[in-house]
Design a protein around this motif. Structure first.
Motif: not given
Length: 244
Positions: A142-153, A91-99
């Protein structure tokens, strides 16, 4: 307000989420709750939510079944689960969150803060694809990195080392440096501990990219990008055991 749907087969879990949601009355608009995957597949496309709280185990089916079968994923997902297992890292790799159930109020608030910062349209479909790729161990991570315009991998194997700078992290690869507004502890928990090693409170390295080791006071390593990374005294023995 964030149009929200809750998908969970346990009423007490829905009640707990609603209690937490009601503490932020100007943030959420709960438009539906669903107890089965089938119900969710019918309701979600009609109501077009911004956010779905999604249980992983739903009767005899799963939240993954829901994501695979829905035609278009144009909403953010926060997983809710009682199982702290391998999937959490995916989940974290894909920029998801979890509780993690039972849901803690502080964890919930932190998650919503991140949600507000990252709630962008047009990126979610690719995040779903990354999730399913990362759930398959034979696939390249693949790790997803959030950015101001969206994200990059970034390919995990391309990450050479990570360096902390207060509450942000510098991720170094062969070709560039990426700055991310998450603490290094986030990546320490996320990345495979058999490959990534924290040599110092501010440094996390990919052991596959270690080129040279220099003993001494202080000791340090030279990485494949020629960066010099220190090894703290208390980490030195653990580091050397990795190369026994």
């Amino acid at each position: 307000m964030i149009k929200t749907i809750l998908i969970d087969d346990e009423q007490h879990c829905i009640t707990r989420l609603l209690d937490l949601i009601n503490r932020q009355p100007h943030t959420f608009h709960v438009i539906a709750t669903c107890n089965t995957v089938e119900e969710a597949l019918e309701v979600v496309p009609k109501l077009q939510p911004d956010l779905v709280f999604l249980d992983i185990k739903i009767h005899e089916r799963t939240g993954f079944d829901f994501l695979r079968e829905i035609n278009e994923v144009n909403f953010k997902v926060i997983f809710t689960t009682a199982f702290d297992n391998f999937a959490i890292k995916a989940f974290k790799f894909s920029a998801f969150d979890y509780l993690l159930k039972p849901i803690d109020s502080d964890d919930f608030s932190d998650s919503i803060i991140r949600l507000k910062a990252e709630l962008t349209q047009g990126t979610i479909e690719n995040q779903i694809k990354n999730l399913f790729n990362n759930l398959k161990p034979e696939r390249q991570k693949i790790i997803t990195i959030p950015s101001l315009k969206g994200f990059e991998t970034l390919k995990v194997e391309d990450i050479i080392h990570l360096e902390a700078d207060t509450s942000i992290t510098h991720i170094h690869t062969k070709d560039k440096k990426t700055v991310v507004s998450k603490p290094i502890k986030f990546y320490e928990d996320l990345l495979d501990e058999t490959i990534f090693f924290k040599t110092h409170k501010s440094h996390l390295i990919n052991l596959k990219h270690v080129k040279k080791y220099f003993k001494g006071k202080p000791s340090y390593v030279i990485m494949s990008n020629d960066a010099q990374v220190p090894i703290s005294v208390r980490k030195k023995d653990d580091f050397l055991r990795r190369f026994d």
